[in-house]
Design a protein around this motif. Sequence first.
Motif, PDB file in Angstrom:
ATOM      1  N   VAL A 109       0.855  -1.182   0.000  1.00 46.94           N
ATOM      2  CA  VAL A 109       0.000   0.000   0.000  1.00 46.94           C
ATOM      3  C   VAL A 109       0.899   1.242   0.000  1.00 46.94           C
ATOM      4  O   VAL A 109       1.793   1.365   0.842  1.00 46.94           O
ATOM      5  CB  VAL A 109      -0.920   0.013   1.248  1.00 46.94           C
ATOM      6  CG1 VAL A 109      -1.710   1.307   1.315  1.00 46.94           C
ATOM      7  CG2 VAL A 109      -1.864  -1.189   1.217  1.00 46.94           C
ATOM      8  N   ALA A 110       0.661   2.128  -0.953  1.00 49.24           N
ATOM      9  CA  ALA A 110       1.487   3.339  -1.028  1.00 49.24           C
ATOM     10  C   ALA A 110       0.906   4.424  -0.123  1.00 49.24           C
ATOM     11  O   ALA A 110      -0.269   4.791  -0.258  1.00 49.24           O
ATOM     12  CB  ALA A 110       1.558   3.832  -2.468  1.00 49.24           C
ATOM     13  N   THR A 111       1.728   4.900   0.808  1.00 49.03           N
ATOM     14  CA  THR A 111       1.306   5.988   1.694  1.00 49.03           C
ATOM     15  C   THR A 111       2.278   7.162   1.598  1.00 49.03           C
ATOM     16  O   THR A 111       2.078   8.184   2.232  1.00 49.03           O
ATOM     17  CB  THR A 111       1.262   5.521   3.160  1.00 49.03           C
ATOM     18  OG1 THR A 111       2.531   4.944   3.491  1.00 49.03           O
ATOM     19  CG2 THR A 111       0.159   4.492   3.388  1.00 49.03           C
ATOM     20  N   ASP A 112       3.355   6.975   0.829  1.00 44.93           N
ATOM     21  CA  ASP A 112       4.415   7.972   0.735  1.00 44.93           C
ATOM     22  C   ASP A 112       4.428   8.504  -0.702  1.00 44.93           C
ATOM     23  O   ASP A 112       4.742   7.760  -1.636  1.00 44.93           O
ATOM     24  CB  ASP A 112       5.730   7.266   1.091  1.00 44.93           C
ATOM     25  CG  ASP A 112       6.944   8.169   1.010  1.00 44.93           C
ATOM     26  OD1 ASP A 112       6.834   9.264   0.452  1.00 44.93           O
ATOM     27  OD2 ASP A 112       8.009   7.755   1.495  1.00 44.93           O
ATOM     28  N   LEU A 113       4.038   9.743  -0.870  1.00 48.73           N
ATOM     29  CA  LEU A 113       3.941  10.338  -2.216  1.00 48.73           C
ATOM     30  C   LEU A 113       5.140  11.250  -2.478  1.00 48.73           C
ATOM     31  O   LEU A 113       5.431  12.149  -1.689  1.00 48.73           O
ATOM     32  CB  LEU A 113       2.642  11.144  -2.320  1.00 48.73           C
ATOM     33  CG  LEU A 113       2.453  12.001  -3.580  1.00 48.73           C
ATOM     34  CD1 LEU A 113       2.410  11.134  -4.844  1.00 48.73           C
ATOM     35  CD2 LEU A 113       1.166  12.829  -3.470  1.00 48.73           C
ATOM     36  N   ARG A 114       5.830  10.999  -3.593  1.00 41.30           N
ATOM     37  CA  ARG A 114       6.932  11.869  -4.042  1.00 41.30           C
ATOM     38  C   ARG A 114       6.413  12.747  -5.166  1.00 41.30           C
ATOM     39  O   ARG A 114       5.934  12.218  -6.173  1.00 41.30           O
ATOM     40  CB  ARG A 114       8.101  11.030  -4.584  1.00 41.30           C
ATOM     41  CG  ARG A 114       8.578   9.961  -3.616  1.00 41.30           C
ATOM     42  CD  ARG A 114       9.462  10.583  -2.590  1.00 41.30           C
ATOM     43  NE  ARG A 114       9.508   9.820  -1.376  1.00 41.30           N
ATOM     44  CZ  ARG A 114      10.624   9.401  -0.800  1.00 41.30           C
ATOM     45  NH1 ARG A 114      11.776   9.643  -1.375  1.00 41.30           N
ATOM     46  NH2 ARG A 114      10.584   8.768   0.338  1.00 41.30           N
ATOM     47  N   VAL A 115       6.494  14.026  -5.000  1.00 46.05           N
ATOM     48  CA  VAL A 115       5.958  14.945  -6.002  1.00 46.05           C
ATOM     49  C   VAL A 115       7.107  15.731  -6.621  1.00 46.05           C
ATOM     50  O   VAL A 115       7.824  16.462  -5.926  1.00 46.05           O
ATOM     51  CB  VAL A 115       4.963  15.939  -5.369  1.00 46.05           C
ATOM     52  CG1 VAL A 115       4.426  16.907  -6.408  1.00 46.05           C
ATOM     53  CG2 VAL A 115       3.817  15.191  -4.701  1.00 46.05           C
ATOM     54  N   SER A 116       7.288  15.587  -7.921  1.00 42.11           N
ATOM     55  CA  SER A 116       8.303  16.377  -8.605  1.00 42.11           C
ATOM     56  C   SER A 116       7.692  17.721  -8.996  1.00 42.11           C
ATOM     57  O   SER A 116       6.631  17.769  -9.616  1.00 42.11           O
ATOM     58  CB  SER A 116       8.792  15.644  -9.851  1.00 42.11           C
ATOM     59  OG  SER A 116       9.668  16.483 -10.566  1.00 42.11           O
ATOM     60  N   LEU A 117       8.383  18.808  -8.639  1.00 51.86           N
ATOM     61  CA  LEU A 117       7.836  20.137  -8.919  1.00 51.86           C
ATOM     62  C   LEU A 117       8.398  20.743 -10.195  1.00 51.86           C
ATOM     63  O   LEU A 117       7.875  21.748 -10.696  1.00 51.86           O
ATOM     64  CB  LEU A 117       8.097  21.069  -7.731  1.00 51.86           C
ATOM     65  CG  LEU A 117       7.318  20.717  -6.450  1.00 51.86           C
ATOM     66  CD1 LEU A 117       7.659  21.690  -5.336  1.00 51.86           C
ATOM     67  CD2 LEU A 117       5.809  20.726  -6.720  1.00 51.86           C
ATOM     68  N   THR A 118       9.472  20.179 -10.702  1.00 53.98           N
ATOM     69  CA  THR A 118      10.071  20.673 -11.942  1.00 53.98           C
ATOM     70  C   THR A 118      11.102  19.656 -12.395  1.00 53.98           C
ATOM     71  O   THR A 118      11.623  18.884 -11.576  1.00 53.98           O
ATOM     72  CB  THR A 118      10.773  22.039 -11.735  1.00 53.98           C
ATOM     73  OG1 THR A 118      11.413  22.417 -12.955  1.00 53.98           O
ATOM     74  CG2 THR A 118      11.832  21.982 -10.635  1.00 53.98           C
ATOM     75  N   ASP A 119      11.419  19.644 -13.677  1.00 52.23           N
ATOM     76  CA  ASP A 119      12.528  18.803 -14.142  1.00 52.23           C
ATOM     77  C   ASP A 119      13.804  19.628 -14.285  1.00 52.23           C
ATOM     78  O   ASP A 119      14.855  19.092 -14.604  1.00 52.23           O
ATOM     79  CB  ASP A 119      12.171  18.135 -15.482  1.00 52.23           C
ATOM     80  CG  ASP A 119      11.908  19.151 -16.583  1.00 52.23           C
ATOM     81  OD1 ASP A 119      11.551  20.311 -16.276  1.00 52.23           O
ATOM     82  OD2 ASP A 119      12.053  18.785 -17.766  1.00 52.23           O
TER      83      ASP A 119
END
Length: 332
Positions: A15-25
């Motif tokens: 179960v995924a509870t840890d979200l990685r959000v990329s804000l820019t490349d």
Amino acid sequence: MTQLVQPLADAYGRVATDLRVSLTDKCNLRCTYCMPAEGLDWMATEQQLTDDEVVRLVQIAVERLGVQEVRFTGGEPLVRRGVVDIVARTHDLGVETSLTTNGLGLARTADAFAAAGLDRVNVSLDTVRAETFHTLTRRDRLHDVVAGLAAAAAAGLGPVKVNAVLMRGTNDDQAAELLTWCLERGYELRFIEQMPLDAQHGWSRDDMVTADEILASLEAAFDLTPAEEPRGSAPAELFTVDGGPGTVGVIASVTRPFCGDCDRVRLTADGQVRTCLFAREESDLRGALRAGASDADLAERWLVAMRGKAAGHGIDDPSFLQPTRPMSAIGG
Ligand code: SAM
Ligand code: SF4
């Protein structure tokens, strides 16, 4: 009305509870293990999620899909203008927030991040020698990273973690030196094995510095004892240094994969869900979002994407193919 939470479960019971959000490349360094000297063809602004779109998708993940921790990354997240505000709005959702950064500009922004409710930072630093820093990042900015780390610690964004990658022939002789430097300042150092995620496809299994090698070079200088607390889904194997309290970690994604315990899911800066760093497929949320999809519909798309998560990254499988997107466009 309380929202019904449907966990981001995959077909293997994770179960995924840890979200990685990329804000820019985009990035202001050019680490050799990440991108070429000339940089990359950056994402067009209109492809990138707006601040409001990022926050909306994060809110869906938190309120409908059970995400408990959100880490912002990139590319270099500090080059995105709205980053402090995005962190503040995420913090207001009641989840843990953290940031992975190369540290440039952190000296200036650490207090604002602390005020926005950021819980922790990881700063990437592979060497404390200015010359090696230049060789690895192709920029002369070691002093900025050092100042950024100090500011983060002073602002209470701790425990401050340092991520390091060792490259053969460049800094693989500096593991103990870097650990000494981090221990003296109370930073928690984690070595990450180099992964096949560079844009220029320069990684080779034979050339990468393995966890065994990293540990051997540290053990020549320190007494390492495996840490007692259970590792859970944490990617780092932790060791107590010289009886503690200092620790060091090794993230052996290649030679000691931990896919069976993975609790992560990723959202790219252009709104694609990726269930693994090494996935070759992604699911587009931006298109649906801009076409007017409801929160319930976007959550359903995310759940469907999750069910396709592979059991493992398969780097050692002869059929392994590096993903088309490099690390800097996925979000490390
Ligand atoms: N720019 C920020 C930074 O460097 O911390 C955030 C993004 S960067 C892609 C996130 C992490 O990925 C950094 O700690 C970096 O060292 C690591 N990284 C980048 N390319 C890598 C590779 N090929 N193998 C292992 N780690 C890598
Ligand atoms: Fe930039 Fe981070 Fe990649 Fe280095 S590892 S080039 S700092 S995105």
